[in-house]
Design a protein around this motif. Sequence first.
Motif, short mmCIF file in Angstrom:
data_model
loop_
_atom_site.label_atom_id
_atom_site.label_comp_id
_atom_site.label_asym_id
_atom_site.label_seq_id
_atom_site.Cartn_x
_atom_site.Cartn_y
_atom_site.Cartn_z
N THR A 78 0.83 -1.20 0.00
CA THR A 78 0.00 0.00 0.00
C THR A 78 0.87 1.25 0.00
N THR A 79 1.97 1.22 0.72
CA THR A 79 2.87 2.38 0.75
C THR A 79 3.43 2.67 -0.64
N LEU A 80 3.86 1.62 -1.36
CA LEU A 80 4.39 1.84 -2.70
C LEU A 80 3.30 2.35 -3.64
N ALA A 81 2.10 1.82 -3.52
CA ALA A 81 1.01 2.33 -4.35
C ALA A 81 0.74 3.80 -4.04
N THR A 82 0.84 4.19 -2.78
CA THR A 82 0.64 5.58 -2.39
C THR A 82 1.71 6.48 -2.98
N LEU A 83 2.96 6.03 -2.92
CA LEU A 83 4.05 6.81 -3.50
C LEU A 83 3.86 6.98 -5.00
N THR A 92 -6.52 -0.47 -7.25
CA THR A 92 -7.10 -1.17 -6.11
C THR A 92 -6.09 -1.18 -4.97
N ASP A 93 -6.58 -1.46 -3.78
CA ASP A 93 -5.70 -1.62 -2.63
C ASP A 93 -6.04 -2.92 -1.91
N ALA A 109 -9.25 -6.09 -12.56
CA ALA A 109 -10.53 -5.44 -12.29
C ALA A 109 -10.30 -4.28 -11.33
N LEU A 110 -11.06 -3.21 -11.51
CA LEU A 110 -10.96 -2.06 -10.61
C LEU A 110 -11.47 -2.43 -9.22
N GLY A 111 -10.81 -1.91 -8.20
CA GLY A 111 -11.19 -2.23 -6.83
C GLY A 111 -11.32 -1.00 -5.97
N ALA A 112 -10.74 -1.04 -4.80
CA ALA A 112 -10.89 0.02 -3.80
C ALA A 112 -10.45 1.37 -4.36
N THR A 113 -11.11 2.42 -3.90
CA THR A 113 -10.76 3.79 -4.30
C THR A 113 -10.05 4.54 -3.17
N GLU A 114 -9.71 3.82 -2.11
CA GLU A 114 -8.95 4.40 -1.01
C GLU A 114 -7.74 3.52 -0.72
N LEU A 115 -6.69 4.14 -0.23
CA LEU A 115 -5.51 3.44 0.25
C LEU A 115 -5.54 3.44 1.77
N ARG A 116 -5.51 2.26 2.36
CA ARG A 116 -5.61 2.15 3.82
C ARG A 116 -4.20 2.07 4.40
N LEU A 117 -3.74 3.18 4.96
CA LEU A 117 -2.36 3.32 5.42
C LEU A 117 -2.23 2.97 6.90
N ARG A 118 -1.14 2.25 7.21
CA ARG A 118 -0.80 2.02 8.60
C ARG A 118 -0.23 3.31 9.20
N ALA A 119 -0.12 3.33 10.53
CA ALA A 119 0.34 4.54 11.21
C ALA A 119 1.73 4.96 10.74
N SER A 120 2.60 3.97 10.45
CA SER A 120 3.98 4.29 10.07
C SER A 120 4.07 5.02 8.74
N ALA A 121 3.04 4.86 7.89
CA ALA A 121 3.06 5.51 6.57
C ALA A 121 1.98 6.56 6.43
N SER A 122 1.24 6.84 7.49
CA SER A 122 0.09 7.72 7.36
C SER A 122 0.45 9.15 7.00
N ARG A 123 1.69 9.57 7.30
CA ARG A 123 2.06 10.95 6.98
C ARG A 123 2.14 11.17 5.46
N LEU A 124 2.17 10.08 4.67
CA LEU A 124 2.14 10.23 3.21
C LEU A 124 0.85 10.91 2.75
N ALA A 125 -0.19 10.81 3.57
CA ALA A 125 -1.44 11.47 3.21
C ALA A 125 -1.27 12.97 3.08
N ASP A 126 -0.29 13.53 3.77
CA ASP A 126 -0.08 14.98 3.72
C ASP A 126 0.42 15.44 2.35
N ALA A 127 0.92 14.50 1.53
CA ALA A 127 1.39 14.86 0.19
C ALA A 127 0.24 15.09 -0.77
N PHE A 128 -1.00 14.82 -0.32
CA PHE A 128 -2.17 14.95 -1.19
C PHE A 128 -3.04 16.09 -0.72
N ALA A 129 -2.41 17.22 -0.44
CA ALA A 129 -3.18 18.38 0.02
C ALA A 129 -4.22 18.78 -1.01
N GLU A 130 -3.91 18.55 -2.28
CA GLU A 130 -4.86 18.84 -3.35
C GLU A 130 -5.24 17.52 -4.02
#
Length: 342
Positions: free
Chosen positions: A156-161, A171-172, A188-209
């Motif tokens: 999931t972390t690599l998909a987020t990057l 998908t995730d 096939a298309l799957g999930a539209t969200e990436l479920r991040l663990r706490a250790s990688a959750s700060r990657l969410a901040d890269a998606f301010a827009e």
Amino acid sequence: MSRTAEEAARFECRLYGLDIVSEIDLCARRPRTATALPVTVRVGGSVPATRVVPEGELSAQWTTGSGLTASFVRRRDGSHLLRFESTCDVVIAEGTDRITVHMVEGVPESMGGVLVGGTVLSYLLMLRGDLVLHASAVDVGGRAIGFVGSSGMGKTTLATLMCRDGALLVTDDVLQVAGDTTGDPRCALGATELRLRASASRLADAFAEGGSHRPTADERRALSVPAATDDDLPLAALLIPRPDRHGSGLALTRVPPAAAALSLLSFPRILGIRDQRMLAGQFAQVTDLAARVPVFVADVPWGPPFEPHLATRLLTALDDALDDVRGHRRTEDADRELGARC
């Protein structure tokens, strides 16, 4: 007591090639096609917590890191009962077109949504004979790249990057792969969200827009990112992450097909499968997939923090590796043609 249709919320989506109409929000924002009979997800009456394995033919069983046991059984009427200890009982009807979720008293329905959107639908697909990988995937230029591994390996972390640098989410955590032996395997298309663990959750901040996030019932951070819209994308490659927390080097190593099949089988989406028919089906499908889709071990410098251009470096290395694979195949084809002429 079960809620009436008027009382229940109605969520419609398409996940892993399935049209779904659900009383529980599965948090998937993909419109259903409305061209096929949907899988319905309903909420039944609550049940008490129990450690008893349900009656029936045991088809899968495992214990989580927190000590809770999941037991899946096939019952005499052809239905399947999936018991997630201290969380819920889920019944899949014999025709695999109806799912009923019975939450343990006091457990929120959102936890049932997490399980249905991942484990339950994965099991349903396997009952239907579909190939399911424990993988996340992104769309880069009209081709799907999958990241395969067990929980915590970094898929999931690599998909987020990759999505941070412009890829689209396919998908995730659950990747359904289709395609006969004559065509390219397709995703096939799957999930539209990436479920991040706490250790990688700060990657969410890269998606301010263009991104939003929310806490999940299983204490992760669900990040919504731009998602792919083209179904049945060709699967170009599968990468098995091998995080390197002490170096800066990045390398892809091609895994030979036989070893690749064994590697993919070692990361099952459903743990502890005992059903021999299901095991045989997944083995045959994974073996065929590994013979047709390149599988690489990806040694990746790991964070946090993650270097800014890691996704670009990874994609460049993958393109070079795929060029080598194509060149090798052209040589093999030429050798076979020459041999036939001789």
